[in-house]
Design an enzyme around this catalytic site. Structure first.
Site, PDB file in Angstrom:
ATOM      1  N   LYS A 107      -5.624  -6.499   0.312  1.00  0.00           N
ATOM      2  CA  LYS A 107      -6.303  -5.802  -0.785  1.00  0.00           C
ATOM      3  C   LYS A 107      -5.926  -6.404  -2.142  1.00  0.00           C
ATOM      4  O   LYS A 107      -5.111  -7.320  -2.215  1.00  0.00           O
ATOM      5  CB  LYS A 107      -5.982  -4.308  -0.726  1.00  0.00           C
ATOM      6  CG  LYS A 107      -6.625  -3.612   0.478  1.00  0.00           C
ATOM      7  CD  LYS A 107      -8.146  -3.658   0.431  1.00  0.00           C
ATOM      8  CE  LYS A 107      -8.818  -2.781   1.473  1.00  0.00           C
ATOM      9  NZ  LYS A 107      -8.643  -3.253   2.852  1.00  0.00           N
TER      10      LYS A 107
HETATM   11  C1  PLP Z   1     -13.642   0.944   2.266  1.00  0.00           C
HETATM   12  C2  PLP Z   1     -12.304   1.142   2.890  1.00  0.00           C
HETATM   13  N1  PLP Z   1     -11.780   2.381   2.921  1.00  0.00           N
HETATM   14  C3  PLP Z   1     -10.565   2.630   3.448  1.00  0.00           C
HETATM   15  C4  PLP Z   1      -9.814   1.603   3.990  1.00  0.00           C
HETATM   16  C5  PLP Z   1      -8.487   1.946   4.617  1.00  0.00           C
HETATM   17  O1  PLP Z   1      -7.431   1.390   3.931  1.00  0.00           O
HETATM   18  P1  PLP Z   1      -5.964   1.396   4.599  1.00  0.00           P
HETATM   19  O2  PLP Z   1      -5.902   0.246   5.543  1.00  0.00           O
HETATM   20  O3  PLP Z   1      -5.034   1.252   3.431  1.00  0.00           O
HETATM   21  O4  PLP Z   1      -5.798   2.707   5.281  1.00  0.00           O
HETATM   22  C6  PLP Z   1     -10.302   0.302   3.980  1.00  0.00           C
HETATM   23  C7  PLP Z   1      -9.502  -0.786   4.565  1.00  0.00           C
HETATM   24  O5  PLP Z   1      -9.876  -1.894   4.731  1.00  0.00           O
HETATM   25  C8  PLP Z   1     -11.591   0.060   3.432  1.00  0.00           C
HETATM   26  O6  PLP Z   1     -12.129  -1.165   3.414  1.00  0.00           O
END
Ligand code: PLP
Length: 405
Positions: free
Chosen positions: A200
């Protein structure tokens, strides 16, 4: 040559801070998490910030704190990652999927209104009296949806808004050229949720943050992030790991460690510099691929500061003799890392089989996802790497061109 899809940007400052954290003897939630939360809130202009171990955890805490109950519905874009909808399922809720806007790939509010009408008319494969209580917009690739439009839609339909800002740090929007910029997280939703997953815009390895201006929501999320511990127990836990505590709700285990916050603290200081680097690279891609007829570039509206988590191009398949999968196969064979964000949720077996969604319910997402490819984009990407990606995409467009030579 090979170019990865992503390479994290880690400096000596992050490494030294992790070592200092390890040497300090305090590894779990503690002073570094506190500092990270305070700096994060200041950076996005939020009142309260809660650091957790993923954006998924932040989203779950948000919908729980807003009181989402089993059997209630939440509007969720079909064009998103699993997390956005699964947190609704964690609470026993029903994700009412919505199609995307072909220009930005973000959720289409006109379709959200249509879906509510169709639901009430009994034309969707869901019970027509579903109590729809919320909406979770996603800022795809780091391009914000218009929060004012989302808010007015939500007010009209009596919904809360939780923002999936996994891609959107830092990002901003304004309502016109003379209006001030407003940052993502600056009261742009009841709760805004960010991700610090390894690829990210800033990372803590795994991690996330929930921000809100509502002290009650902030309290509930904090409590539920650590087993439903009472507030005084939380405070004592932070201070000295006290042995006595009171459980006031069946909470979760979502707290962030100080080791993760040690990385996050320094990433956060570089967040804008890293964004600028990605913006410059995105601009170079746009200049270099702008004339290639087989490629549609991502939207760059002037009233947005784009976080550029991803650089998704779309192929004009009518001008090619290859489909997207064949194109990716060849990019990979030539050493260019790429990915697809995303197979829409309605095309996953779980959502097809549980809710009986069909491709016809989402004509835009069904067509668009077959055209998308995310190209490598990361701070520190070298000129020769970007040039190689551009050259390879151009070559493939030429080789697969549908036009007779
Ligand atoms: C649009 C979106 N929402 C939520 C997430 C979830 O993030 P995390 O891996 O920090 O839980 C991601 C992860 O790639 C994502 O692309």
């Amino acid at each position: 040559m090979t170019v990865p899809l992503f390479r994290p940007s880690i400096t000596e400052a992050e490494i030294e801070e992790v070592v200092a954290c390890l040497r300090s003897g305090w590894l779990t939630t503690g002073p570094r998490v506190k500092e990270f939360e305070t700096s994060f809130a200041a950076l996005v202009g939020a009142e309260h910030a809660l650091a957790v171990n993923s954006c998924t955890a932040a989203l779950h805490l948000a919908v729980e704190a807003l009181g989402l109950r089993a059997g209630q519905g939440v509007l969720v874009p079909t064009f998103t990652f699993a997390a956005t909808a699964e947190v609704v399922r964690y609470q026993g809720g029903v994700p009412l999927l919505v199609d995307c806007d072909p220009a930005t790939l973000n959720m289409d509010l006109a379709d959200a209104a249509r879906k509510l009408d169709e639901l009430r008319a009994g034309r969707l494969p869901l019970t027509r009296d579903l109590d729809v209580v919320g909406i979770i917009p996603v800022h795809v690739a780091g391009l914000m949806m218009d929060p004012a439009a989302v808010r007015s839609f939500a007010e009209q339909h009596g919904l809360w808004v939780v923002e999936d800002a996994a891609h959107a740090l830092p990002a901003a929007y304004r309502e016109g050229p003379d209006r001030p910029w407003r940052r993502c997280g600056e009261d742009t939703a009841r709760v805004s949720c960010f991700s610090f997953y390894a690829n990210k815009t800033i990372t803590t390895g795994e991690g996330g943050m929930a921000v809100t201006s509502d002290p009650k929501l902030a309290d509930r999320m904090r409590q539920m992030s650590l087993h439903g511990l009472s507030h005084d127990a939380w405070d004592r836990y932070m201070a000295n790991g006290a042995w006595d505590y009171r459980i006031v709700a069946p909470g979760f285990k979502y707290n962030m460690t100080d080791i993760a916050a040690a990385i996050g603290k320094h990433q956060l200081q570089r967040a804008e510099e890293l964004r600028r680097q990605r913006e410059t690279l995105a601009g170079r891609y746009c200049d270099a691929l702008g004339e290639v007829p087989q490629v549609e570039l991502p939207a760059r509206p002037p009233d947005r500061i784009h976080a550029w988590h991803l650089f998704p191009i779309r192929l004009r398949l009518e001008l090619l003799r290859a489909d997207r999968n064949r194109f990716i196969e060849e990019l990979t064979r030539r050493g260019v890392g790429c990915s697809v964000h995303w197979r829409p949720l309605h095309l996953h077996p779980y959502y097809e089989e549980t809710f009986h969604w069909r491709p016809e319910h989402f004509p835009v997402a069904t067509a668009q996802w077959q055209r998308v490819i995310s190209l490598p984009l990361f701070p520190g990407m070298r000129d020769d790497e970007l040039d190689y990606v551009v050259r390879t995409v151009r070559e493939l467009c030429d080789e697969f061109s549908a036009e007779e030579k």
